[in-house]
Design a protein around this motif. Sequence first.
Motif, mmCIF file in Angstrom:
data_model
loop_
_atom_site.group_PDB
_atom_site.id
_atom_site.type_symbol
_atom_site.label_atom_id
_atom_site.label_comp_id
_atom_site.label_asym_id
_atom_site.label_seq_id
_atom_site.Cartn_x
_atom_site.Cartn_y
_atom_site.Cartn_z
ATOM 1 N N LEU A 104 1.255 -1.291 -0.215
ATOM 2 C CA LEU A 104 0.272 0.017 0.419
ATOM 3 C C LEU A 104 0.700 0.793 0.040
ATOM 4 O O LEU A 104 0.646 1.982 -0.773
ATOM 5 N N ALA A 105 1.743 1.123 0.953
ATOM 6 C CA ALA A 105 3.030 2.234 1.042
ATOM 7 C C ALA A 105 3.009 2.846 -0.562
ATOM 8 O O ALA A 105 3.713 3.807 -1.159
ATOM 9 N N LYS A 106 4.153 1.552 -1.017
ATOM 10 C CA LYS A 106 4.424 1.754 -2.711
ATOM 11 C C LYS A 106 3.011 1.842 -3.652
ATOM 12 O O LYS A 106 3.422 3.571 -4.403
ATOM 13 N N GLN A 107 2.195 2.075 -3.032
ATOM 14 C CA GLN A 107 0.662 2.735 -3.947
ATOM 15 C C GLN A 107 0.443 4.348 -3.826
ATOM 16 O O GLN A 107 0.606 5.154 -4.845
ATOM 17 N N VAL A 108 0.938 4.233 -2.343
ATOM 18 C CA VAL A 108 0.917 6.144 -2.055
ATOM 19 C C VAL A 108 2.246 6.805 -2.791
ATOM 20 O O VAL A 108 2.066 7.914 -2.890
ATOM 21 N N VAL A 109 3.418 6.311 -2.627
ATOM 22 C CA VAL A 109 4.706 7.191 -3.738
ATOM 23 C C VAL A 109 4.191 6.409 -5.057
ATOM 24 O O VAL A 109 4.298 8.232 -5.759
ATOM 25 N N SER A 110 3.815 6.324 -5.827
ATOM 26 C CA SER A 110 3.079 6.175 -7.331
ATOM 27 C C SER A 110 2.660 7.041 -7.801
ATOM 28 O O SER A 110 2.275 7.136 -8.912
ATOM 29 N N HIS A 111 0.925 6.519 -6.617
ATOM 30 C CA HIS A 111 0.242 7.761 -7.018
ATOM 31 C C HIS A 111 -0.512 8.943 -6.996
ATOM 32 O O HIS A 111 -0.967 9.913 -6.993
ATOM 33 N N GLU A 112 0.085 9.733 -4.764
ATOM 34 C CA GLU A 112 0.444 9.994 -4.266
ATOM 35 C C GLU A 112 1.212 11.398 -4.177
ATOM 36 O O GLU A 112 0.895 12.173 -3.259
ATOM 37 N N LEU B 149 7.524 4.294 9.318
ATOM 38 C CA LEU B 149 7.267 4.414 7.384
ATOM 39 C C LEU B 149 9.196 3.873 6.949
ATOM 40 O O LEU B 149 9.577 3.178 5.729
ATOM 41 N N ALA B 150 9.695 5.670 6.959
ATOM 42 C CA ALA B 150 10.989 5.455 6.984
ATOM 43 C C ALA B 150 11.789 4.403 7.551
ATOM 44 O O ALA B 150 12.823 3.948 7.069
ATOM 45 N N HIS B 151 11.668 4.362 8.699
ATOM 46 C CA HIS B 151 12.267 3.305 9.071
ATOM 47 C C HIS B 151 12.262 1.780 8.754
ATOM 48 O O HIS B 151 12.206 0.941 8.927
ATOM 49 N N GLU B 152 10.529 1.755 8.616
ATOM 50 C CA GLU B 152 10.244 0.296 7.528
ATOM 51 C C GLU B 152 10.478 -0.183 6.192
ATOM 52 O O GLU B 152 10.791 -1.105 6.048
ATOM 53 N N MET B 153 10.669 1.240 5.620
ATOM 54 C CA MET B 153 11.155 1.485 4.263
ATOM 55 C C MET B 153 11.767 2.473 3.767
ATOM 56 O O MET B 153 11.351 3.663 3.446
ATOM 57 N N PRO B 154 13.499 2.066 4.041
ATOM 58 C CA PRO B 154 14.308 3.115 4.379
ATOM 59 C C PRO B 154 14.641 3.282 3.002
ATOM 60 O O PRO B 154 15.374 4.796 2.310
ATOM 61 N N ASP B 155 14.134 2.587 2.147
ATOM 62 C CA ASP B 155 14.514 2.959 0.599
ATOM 63 C C ASP B 155 13.937 4.077 -0.255
ATOM 64 O O ASP B 155 13.582 4.281 -0.914
ATOM 65 N N GLY B 156 12.123 4.390 0.588
ATOM 66 C CA GLY B 156 11.308 5.394 -0.080
ATOM 67 C C GLY B 156 11.476 6.779 0.556
ATOM 68 O O GLY B 156 12.521 7.738 0.592
ATOM 69 N N PRO B 157 10.568 7.623 0.058
ATOM 70 C CA PRO B 157 10.736 9.005 0.264
ATOM 71 C C PRO B 157 10.136 9.772 1.256
ATOM 72 O O PRO B 157 10.291 10.872 1.538
ATOM 73 N N TRP B 158 9.746 8.922 2.440
ATOM 74 C CA TRP B 158 9.613 9.310 3.645
ATOM 75 C C TRP B 158 10.154 9.998 4.879
ATOM 76 O O TRP B 158 9.440 11.066 5.600
ATOM 77 N N ALA B 159 11.098 9.886 4.617
ATOM 78 C CA ALA B 159 12.519 11.127 5.691
ATOM 79 C C ALA B 159 12.175 12.302 5.176
ATOM 80 O O ALA B 159 12.391 12.844 5.608
ATOM 81 N N LYS B 160 12.423 12.735 3.847
ATOM 82 C CA LYS B 160 12.888 13.657 3.009
ATOM 83 C C LYS B 160 10.940 14.627 2.892
ATOM 84 O O LYS B 160 10.913 15.246 3.016
ATOM 85 N N LEU B 161 10.477 13.325 2.871
ATOM 86 C CA LEU B 161 8.994 13.854 2.689
ATOM 87 C C LEU B 161 8.244 14.479 4.607
ATOM 88 O O LEU B 161 7.929 15.721 4.414
ATOM 89 N N ALA B 162 9.208 14.481 5.077
ATOM 90 C CA ALA B 162 8.901 14.754 6.262
ATOM 91 C C ALA B 162 9.421 15.449 6.854
ATOM 92 O O ALA B 162 8.693 17.308 7.663
ATOM 93 N N ASP B 163 10.484 16.299 5.894
ATOM 94 C CA ASP B 163 11.167 17.438 6.071
ATOM 95 C C ASP B 163 10.343 18.683 4.982
ATOM 96 O O ASP B 163 10.142 19.725 5.620
ATOM 97 N N SER B 164 9.961 18.159 3.945
ATOM 98 C CA SER B 164 9.156 18.714 3.098
ATOM 99 C C SER B 164 7.342 19.304 3.882
ATOM 100 O O SER B 164 6.807 20.250 3.993
#
Length: 395
Positions: A166-174, A213-228
């Motif tokens: 589901l998190a990957k779908q968020v990255v792809s579409h949202e 999400l960043a801890h479980e999926m470190p290759d995703g955009p989550w840490a940078k999204l927190a900064d944004s």
Amino acid sequence: MRVRINRKMGALLALGLGLTASTSFASIMKVAQTAAAPGACGEWTGYRTFVERFVQADGRVIDYSTPTQQTTSEGQSYGLFFALVANDRATFDRLLAWTRTNLAGNQFDAQNARLPAWQWGRKPDGSFGVLDPNSASDSDLWIAYDLLQAGRLWRDTSYTQLGEALAKQVVSHEITTLPGVGPMLLPGPQGFVTAGITRLNPSYMPLPVLRGLAHEMPDGPWAKLADSAYKLVKTTSPQGFAPDWAAWQGGQFVVDPKNGDVGSYDAIRVYLWAGLASSADPLAKPWLAALGGMRAKVAQTGFPPEKVSSTTGAASGEGPLSYWGALAPYFKSLGDERGLGLAREHLAALDTHLPGHEPVYYDRVLGLFGTGFIDGRYRFDEAGRLVPSWRNACD
């Protein structure tokens, strides 16, 4: 897009009791405090009340205050979170099954995870079904987070795999990219980018959820999204008040052209999420500091405003009980004992039931977030992992 129902009920109704104006505040509090919630260990009566009054046997969360008797992906996502905090796996699975069947068209597994529709309820012809197929990205984030934490806490990889999908779908579409800012969460896949304007919702990105999400999926955009997300909140809250909506236009954050600069029923969650963040998170303190206007306003008036201009600070009305639920963790994290005391007094009404006066959905869910946190039923660590009391303090 989602429409928040205006639940202004007047000063006494803001307690969620539906009492007449002749009922004194003292008598309300006397009744409410006799039913105060227990501590972190023991029966979570507020959660049980939520399940009994808002969750159908099949796992559908209903907002009875709406004409369509709607169910939202938000309600399902919050229900999943509370069930996890309560260590109630049976209810968690019922909520998940209903979401899979009715909001995701049975396309909700690790191999084929579809973003769930955000709104379901009574249609004009009287039948029930999806009312708006667009998804709501904050709910999608919460559901993914709930699943990842359920997989970890209950040691079941099927939850983990679905959460990752589901998190990957968020990255792809949202998620989009704002030049000079970084990744940014769109409120949904459709309808928020038009004519050079990207509409955004500051309440859609809870810092603990992004960290988890960043801890479980470190290759995703989550840490940078927190900064944004922090940049969005800081820039659009010049008076220390978050707006419900904002926009990106011409390379900068601007006032939302549709809803203006008002901060009300959506924005109140911005303070909640900031209050829930671990003090060890490097963004926690500056995030709270960017929202100092609400603390000052409550200190001045004794209550949160229902509506406030994020650009001028002009305020109006008195916020309902849901606002106190959202602000309780905010006051606690700020070390504001007076504000926290006021929140506790008002939130005692959540455990009071008077015949003929049913609780309101938004009061109940934000109240559960708030009371659960200040009573020690859960917290988030610096990596955004959920730490429920049943894993340690209640052993």
